[in-house]
Scaffold this motif. Structure first.
Motif, PDB file in Angstrom:
ATOM      1  N   LEU A  53       0.818  -1.218   0.000  1.00  0.00           N
ATOM      2  CA  LEU A  53       0.000   0.000   0.000  1.00  0.00           C
ATOM      3  C   LEU A  53       0.850   1.266   0.000  1.00  0.00           C
ATOM      4  N   LEU A  54       2.160   1.121   0.238  1.00  0.00           N
ATOM      5  CA  LEU A  54       3.066   2.275   0.222  1.00  0.00           C
ATOM      6  C   LEU A  54       3.953   2.284  -1.015  1.00  0.00           C
ATOM      7  N   ASN A  55       3.689   1.395  -1.931  1.00  0.00           N
ATOM      8  CA  ASN A  55       4.516   1.291  -3.125  1.00  0.00           C
ATOM      9  C   ASN A  55       4.262   2.453  -4.069  1.00  0.00           C
ATOM     10  N   GLU A  56       5.266   2.770  -4.880  1.00  0.00           N
ATOM     11  CA  GLU A  56       5.129   3.878  -5.832  1.00  0.00           C
ATOM     12  C   GLU A  56       4.203   3.511  -6.988  1.00  0.00           C
ATOM     13  N   LYS A  58       0.983   2.363  -8.830  1.00  0.00           N
ATOM     14  CA  LYS A  58      -0.442   2.325  -8.491  1.00  0.00           C
ATOM     15  C   LYS A  58      -1.022   0.922  -8.672  1.00  0.00           C
ATOM     16  N   GLU A  59      -0.454   0.140  -9.617  1.00  0.00           N
ATOM     17  CA  GLU A  59      -0.955  -1.217  -9.817  1.00  0.00           C
ATOM     18  C   GLU A  59      -0.659  -2.088  -8.604  1.00  0.00           C
ATOM     19  N   VAL A  60       0.520  -1.864  -8.010  1.00  0.00           N
ATOM     20  CA  VAL A  60       0.868  -2.637  -6.813  1.00  0.00           C
ATOM     21  C   VAL A  60      -0.047  -2.259  -5.649  1.00  0.00           C
ATOM     22  N   ARG A  61      -0.303  -0.983  -5.506  1.00  0.00           N
ATOM     23  CA  ARG A  61      -1.224  -0.557  -4.431  1.00  0.00           C
ATOM     24  C   ARG A  61      -2.625  -1.124  -4.656  1.00  0.00           C
ATOM     25  N   ALA A  62      -3.074  -1.127  -5.907  1.00  0.00           N
ATOM     26  CA  ALA A  62      -4.394  -1.678  -6.203  1.00  0.00           C
ATOM     27  C   ALA A  62      -4.460  -3.166  -5.890  1.00  0.00           C
ATOM     28  N   ALA A  63      -3.394  -3.908  -6.208  1.00  0.00           N
ATOM     29  CA  ALA A  63      -3.378  -5.330  -5.892  1.00  0.00           C
ATOM     30  C   ALA A  63      -3.341  -5.557  -4.388  1.00  0.00           C
ATOM     31  N   GLY A  64      -2.621  -4.698  -3.656  1.00  0.00           N
ATOM     32  CA  GLY A  64      -2.614  -4.824  -2.206  1.00  0.00           C
ATOM     33  C   GLY A  64      -3.993  -4.602  -1.604  1.00  0.00           C
ATOM     34  N   LEU A  65      -4.709  -3.632  -2.119  1.00  0.00           N
ATOM     35  CA  LEU A  65      -6.082  -3.390  -1.642  1.00  0.00           C
ATOM     36  C   LEU A  65      -6.973  -4.586  -1.949  1.00  0.00           C
ATOM     37  N   LEU A  81      -6.979  -5.197  11.056  1.00  0.00           N
ATOM     38  CA  LEU A  81      -6.734  -4.106  10.106  1.00  0.00           C
ATOM     39  C   LEU A  81      -6.794  -2.753  10.793  1.00  0.00           C
ATOM     40  N   LEU A  82      -7.770  -2.582  11.657  1.00  0.00           N
ATOM     41  CA  LEU A  82      -7.900  -1.305  12.375  1.00  0.00           C
ATOM     42  C   LEU A  82      -6.786  -1.130  13.403  1.00  0.00           C
ATOM     43  N   GLN A  83      -6.344  -2.227  13.979  1.00  0.00           N
ATOM     44  CA  GLN A  83      -5.257  -2.136  14.963  1.00  0.00           C
ATOM     45  C   GLN A  83      -3.958  -1.695  14.301  1.00  0.00           C
ATOM     46  N   LEU A  84      -3.737  -2.131  13.071  1.00  0.00           N
ATOM     47  CA  LEU A  84      -2.525  -1.760  12.341  1.00  0.00           C
ATOM     48  C   LEU A  84      -2.648  -0.422  11.630  1.00  0.00           C
ATOM     49  N   ARG A  85      -3.801   0.268  11.768  1.00  0.00           N
ATOM     50  CA  ARG A  85      -4.034   1.581  11.166  1.00  0.00           C
ATOM     51  C   ARG A  85      -3.981   1.544   9.631  1.00  0.00           C
ATOM     52  N   LEU A  86      -4.359   0.412   9.078  1.00  0.00           N
ATOM     53  CA  LEU A  86      -4.384   0.340   7.617  1.00  0.00           C
ATOM     54  C   LEU A  86      -5.481   1.202   7.017  1.00  0.00           C
ATOM     55  N   ASP A  87      -6.470   1.604   7.828  1.00  0.00           N
ATOM     56  CA  ASP A  87      -7.556   2.428   7.303  1.00  0.00           C
ATOM     57  C   ASP A  87      -7.047   3.772   6.805  1.00  0.00           C
ATOM     58  N   TYR A  88      -5.951   4.279   7.395  1.00  0.00           N
ATOM     59  CA  TYR A  88      -5.401   5.549   6.924  1.00  0.00           C
ATOM     60  C   TYR A  88      -4.765   5.394   5.540  1.00  0.00           C
ATOM     61  N   LEU A  89      -4.132   4.246   5.311  1.00  0.00           N
ATOM     62  CA  LEU A  89      -3.572   3.997   3.993  1.00  0.00           C
ATOM     63  C   LEU A  89      -4.671   3.822   2.949  1.00  0.00           C
ATOM     64  N   ILE A  90      -5.767   3.201   3.353  1.00  0.00           N
ATOM     65  CA  ILE A  90      -6.906   3.052   2.425  1.00  0.00           C
ATOM     66  C   ILE A  90      -7.497   4.423   2.099  1.00  0.00           C
ATOM     67  N   ALA A  91      -7.652   5.275   3.136  1.00  0.00           N
ATOM     68  CA  ALA A  91      -8.164   6.630   2.898  1.00  0.00           C
ATOM     69  C   ALA A  91      -7.217   7.418   2.001  1.00  0.00           C
ATOM     70  N   GLN A 106     -10.436  -0.053  -6.406  1.00  0.00           N
ATOM     71  CA  GLN A 106     -10.198  -1.140  -5.460  1.00  0.00           C
ATOM     72  C   GLN A 106     -10.361  -0.665  -4.017  1.00  0.00           C
ATOM     73  N   ALA A 107      -9.961   0.584  -3.743  1.00  0.00           N
ATOM     74  CA  ALA A 107     -10.122   1.120  -2.395  1.00  0.00           C
ATOM     75  C   ALA A 107     -11.597   1.248  -2.020  1.00  0.00           C
ATOM     76  N   LEU A 108     -12.390   1.724  -2.969  1.00  0.00           N
ATOM     77  CA  LEU A 108     -13.815   1.863  -2.675  1.00  0.00           C
ATOM     78  C   LEU A 108     -14.480   0.502  -2.517  1.00  0.00           C
ATOM     79  N   ARG A 109     -14.085  -0.475  -3.298  1.00  0.00           N
ATOM     80  CA  ARG A 109     -14.628  -1.823  -3.127  1.00  0.00           C
ATOM     81  C   ARG A 109     -14.259  -2.383  -1.758  1.00  0.00           C
ATOM     82  N   LEU A 110     -13.031  -2.088  -1.319  1.00  0.00           N
ATOM     83  CA  LEU A 110     -12.627  -2.527   0.018  1.00  0.00           C
ATOM     84  C   LEU A 110     -13.451  -1.836   1.095  1.00  0.00           C
TER      85      LEU A 110
END
Length: 985
Positions: A53-56, A58-65, A81-91, A106-110
């Motif tokens: 989700l921190l990759n440069e 966009k295809e990699v970030r989409a696959a991670g989502l 997921l909430l404990q690891l604060r991944l919601d901020y990366l999704i936002a 992919q983010a909206l589907r998640l």
């Protein structure tokens, strides 16, 4: 851990090299059905995915989502997921807009997946991100803005506290005011009204938040954004606000909240009619036309043109319709509405409450102000028509006293009678009263725009109001009662120019029609040669082989008169008995040859028999159908082989347009070959003809065709077994409409049909049998009553609430009932105006129609219903549905005299009235209003409701011009007329 890292590095290198590797498939394949994979927990896996989700790229970030979304199949994933604060990366993925559509999708589907698996744990960061995109997305032309608004609507249902806390209400209302698509606007406004409905969510809102949809109307300097201000944008805001107001007022939560005491929203909205600005006034008038389900007239200064545009079937262009679109049946369904028989139309109850509320908030005064002080004549004309429609509704929907008070029109009559005021306003008031008189006369007349085929069908009907339609051969001029002399006949034949001119269209067709319609004009009375020559010329003109009448364009101004003269000619020849048989047979044999051209595939006339194209040959089926209704004409059709030719045609699929015209024109009042023709059409090989003929059966029931209950029901039952589901559904609809008549219901009980194989609709139709003694005995002998009673008590009564609300939504909104295999959808066009919502059959209501059923209900059902009403559970939606189910059951029981007695004995009516006034769930109040309307459908019910402060309509349902009740009682007029409760003194 090493294997997962290796798969991740291979996945990343594949994207870097541009190879089409399935996104994340290698990583996802490592995750099995358990939460522990290769010795790693879900937390450790999510830590690995977090790197993507921190990759440069966009295809990699989409696959991670996408990987995270698939991991949500495990219950423990979301808390981790909430404990690891991944919601901020999704936002962060949602907020970034730099050509990364795949990643954001992919983010909206998640996000939607998170809503589905754990709505109560939905993080505030994602809600804030959705609100931000929803607020500014439209301005930035963000393609994800509408999807975010839709997700916010889901969040409002799943987690309303989070939705309100993050400012979702303002975002949804802003989105509604920016959206000009009716179905999207309606969905957004419905979300806001849903929050107002229940007290648990209503307390979260500010008191005036929903009233923001009125801002474009009530605030003349309103700007949704600082840069707004162009005229096109202002009109777009008014249009969107108009849709939003209509959507809010068509829900019980929105209506009761906007009209609550101390709110003043409706009063402010109607007060715009007093402000001398044309554009807001026009928009308010359009809203009023919409909420009262009225046709908006055309924008014209001519009152006659505008009034004619509001007539049923006006927008149906007969000249451009096609048989493939069900022309004749569709026109009949538009012109002749279904009245539902004894079943009440729930829309009438809703409109009665809405009309009574608007009258209290100054509707008549505002319309009178527009009529007398309007600056544009088009606006004055439209306001006058709306005023006439309101008065017409008052006489039909409201009780006598409030309806009569509205008919007095004090604001308009005072201006017309006052000599000390503004002379211009006085003149306008006088003109408006004259126009209202013309409006009243127009409503008494039959619909203006039926085709000749429909006119013939209506002339054979016996239903109320159907007989007012003119006969296709009717002459406008009033003929003397005395017979025509020979000298006068010769003079009229000379005036017609039939014998002296070769150009047929220059003949005097008015004189020809008068002469043919004269009762004593026939070959038995006038046997001279001139009469024979005159008739021969006319017969030759109408022969298909002469190509004179058949080649006249259907859009010619004289086309309808020529067709009417053809019908009058056949009637004149039939009156002549033996003397006219030779001419009639000659004409019919020529028509048989024309029909034979259809059968052989080589039409001698060279014309296409279709509505809107070709010549007047399309009216030869009308001529044959008219003759089938005359005793001598029917014999002539048999004698010349017309019926035999029609039976041959109905077996061919290529002649379906012609067959539809023939079937719709024949007279089925007598048992004969016409009914055989209809049976062949109903069982033919063409699916289109079978569907058209089945819908025609419903139209015949609606117009009151003679003896349709004795022969038509059998045909409808046969069509229930048609292999095409559309045809079977149309047959079931026709059967349901036919059973609204008590005579047809008794006839159907005698047939003892099998209907359970048709599903819920078939069972509901079978329930109607229980409303009569013979039907109850028939069902009780087979154990159907006891099984159904147990099924309704075990949960189907709650399901019935959803059936009723679905019918109301389909009638009031753009919602469309999903068919087999479909999801819930809304119409892409505007809502279906004028569609009724007749109350579906209810087991308790059918049983309450007689004493045996009431005894059964009192022993097994009433104690449970009374407990739900007196001790409601409103803290959960399940309890609300149970309360509504109990209310609908009591309402159906109270719709009969026996049931009113039971309600009076158990003293349940005061409890229902108290719920209607004070229930904190607003939709329950609306259900109580419907229940009160059902109870008030009988004289005994009105008498029982009057001590409780409720007034009902004391006249027959659907009476076109009701008279006041003659009961010798003149009660004091209630402050809240119609179905509104009177306030205590």
């Amino acid at each position: 851990m090493f294997q997962i890292s290796r798969e991740y590095r291979r996945w990343r290198s594949a994207f870097a090299e541009g190879r089409c590797c399935p996104a994340g498939s290698a990583l996802l394949s490592s995750v099995g059905p358990s939460e522990e994979v290769l010795g790693l927990s879900l937390k450790q896996i999510l830590l690995c995915v977090r790197v993507a989700l921190l990759n440069e790229a966009k295809e990699v970030r989409a696959a991670g989502l996408r990987a995270v979304r698939h991991l949500l199949a495990f219950p423990a994933t979301l808390p981790c997921l909430l404990q690891l604060r991944l919601d901020y990366l999704i936002a962060r993925c949602v907020d970034i807009q730099q050509g990364n559509e795949v990643e954001r999708t992919q983010a909206l589907r998640l996000i939607r997946k998170i809503l589905a698996v754990g709505g109560s744990l939905f993080p505030p960061s994602l809600a804030s991100s959705l609100v931000a995109v929803g607020n500014e997305g439209q301005q930035e032309r963000d393609r994800l803005a509408r999807a975010c608004l839709a997700t916010l609507c889901e969040l409002a249902i799943v987690h309303p506290e989070m939705f309100v806390q993050r400012g979702g209400v303002a975002t949804v209302i802003r989105g509604a005011l920016e959206c000009s698509m009716s179905r999207m606007n309606e969905a957004l406004v419905t979300t806001a009204t849903q929050l107002v409905n229940h007290p648990s969510t209503r307390c979260l809102l500010r008191s005036n938040e929903l009233e923001q949809i009125l801002a474009p109307f009530t605030d003349l300097h309103y700007r949704l954004r600082a840069e707004d201000g162009q005229r096109e944008e202002e009109e777009a805001r008014l249009q969107a606000s108009r849709m939003a107001v209509v959507a809010a007022l068509r829900s019980w939560a929105g209506l009761l909240w906007l009209c609550r005491e101390g709110g003043g929203a409706l009063l402010s909205f109607l007060g715009i009619l007093h402000i001398p600005y044309s554009q807001p006034r026009k928009a308010v008038l359009d809203v009023l036309f919409d909420i009262f389900r009225l046709t908006i007239p055309v924008w014209s200064q001519d009152f006659a043109i505008a009034l004619r545009s509001t007539e049923p079937g006006y927008d149906m262009d007969v000249g451009n319709c096609r048989i493939s679109e069900g022309f004749i049946v569709a026109e009949a369904e538009a012109v002749i509405p279904h009245h539902g028989g004894s079943r009440p139309n729930l829309i009438d109850i809703y409109l009665a409450l809405l009309l009574s509320t608007c009258l209290q908030h100054g509707l008549l005064e505002g319309l009178a102000e527009v009529v007398c002080g309007g600056q544009e004549e088009e606006l004055v004309v439209r306001a006058t028509i709306l005023l006439g429609e309101i008065l017409h509704m008052c006489s039909g929907l409201l009780p006598h006293e409030p309806g009569l008070r509205a008919q007095l029109l004090p604001p308009l009559v005072n201006r017309a009678a006052g000599f000390h005021g503004d002379p211009r306003q006085r003149q306008r008031a006088v003109v408006a009263l004259a126009r209202l008189s013309r409006f009243h006369d127009a409503r008494r007349r039959p619909p203006h725009h039926p085709s000749l085929y429909l006119s013939l069908l209506l002339s054979r009907g016996a239903s109320a109001g159907v007989g007012q339609h003119s006969h296709p051969t009717e002459i406008n001029q009033r003929l003397p009662r005395e017979g025509l002399t020979a000298k006068e006949c010769d003079e009229m034949m000379m005036m017609s120019r039939v014998l002296s001119h070769k150009e047929n269209l220059k003949w005097d067709w008015t004189t020809i029609s008068m002469l043919l319609a004269w009762p004593n004009v026939n070959l038995k009375v006038f046997k001279d040669e001139s009469m024979h020559r005159w008739l021969r010329r006319l017969v030759y003109f109408y022969k298909p082989s002469s190509r004179l009448f058949s080649t006249v364009d259907a859009s010619h101004p004289m086309s309808r008169r020529l067709v009417r003269c053809a019908l009058a000619l056949t009637q004149c020849l039939a009156r002549s008995e033996e003397e006219g048989e030779c001419y009639l047979d000659d004409l019919l044999r020529d028509v048989v040859q024309w029909l034979g051209g259809w059968l052989e595939g080589a039409r001698q006339s060279g014309e296409r028999c279709s509505i809107g194209g070709g010549g007047l040959s399309q009216y030869y089926p009308l001529l044959l159908g008219y003759l089938s209704g005359l005793p001598r004409g029917a014999r002539a059709l048999e004698r010349t082989g017309v019926f035999q030719m029609m039976l041959s045609l109905v077996r061919q699929q290529d002649t379906e347009p012609l067959n539809q015209l023939l079937v719709s024109a024949l007279d089925y009042g007598r048992d004969g070959l016409a009914r055989v023709m209809l049976c062949k059409a109903l069982t033919g090989s063409g699916e289109g003809l079978r569907l058209f003929s089945t819908r025609l059966l419903c139209v015949l029931v609606r117009v009151g065709a003679p003896f349709v209950g004795s022969w038509g029901l059998d045909l409808m039952l046969t069509q229930l077994h048609d292999p095409c589901p559309t045809v079977a559904c149309a047959a079931l609809s026709a059967l349901e409409e036919a059973c609204d008549s008590r005579e047809n219901l008794h006839a159907l009980v005698q047939m003892r049909p099998a209907l359970c194989h048709l599903g819920e609709r078939g069972v509901r139709l079978l329930l109607r049998f229980a409303s009569i003694s013979k039907g109850f005995s028939f069902l009780n002998e087979r154990g159907f009553v006891s099984k159904e009673l147990a099924r309704w008590q075990q949960g189907y009564a709650v399901k019935y609430v959803a059936v009723v609300e679905e019918a109301l939504n389909e009638a009031l909104t753009t919602y469309r009932r999903p068919r087999d295999g479909e999801t819930v959808t809304r119409r892409s066009s505007a809502r279906s105006e004028g569609k009724p919502a007749f109350l579906p059959s209810h087991l308790y209501g059918q049983l309450a129609a007689h004493k045996l059923g009431c005894t059964l209900l009192q022993a097994q059902v009433f104690p449970e219903l009374a407990a739900y009403v007196r001790n409601p559970r409103l803290d959960t939606w399940e309890g609300v549905r149970e309360l509504k189910a109990a209310l609908w059951g009591l309402g159906h029981v109270g719709a009969s005299p026996w049931g009113v007695t039971m309600l009076a004995e158990t003293a349940l009516l005061p409890d229902i009235a108290d719920l209607a006034r004070t229930c904190p769930v607003l939709s329950v109040r609306g259900t109580c209003v419907y229940v009160m309307g059902l109870v008030a459908s009988t004289q005994q019910g009105c008498d029982a409701l009057r001590p409780l402060g409720w007034e009902g309509v004391r006249r027959a349902q659907h009476h076109p011009w009701p008279l006041p009740p003659d009961d010798g009682l003149v009660p004091p007029p209630p402050p809240l007329p119609g179905l509104l409760p009177r306030r205590p003194p």
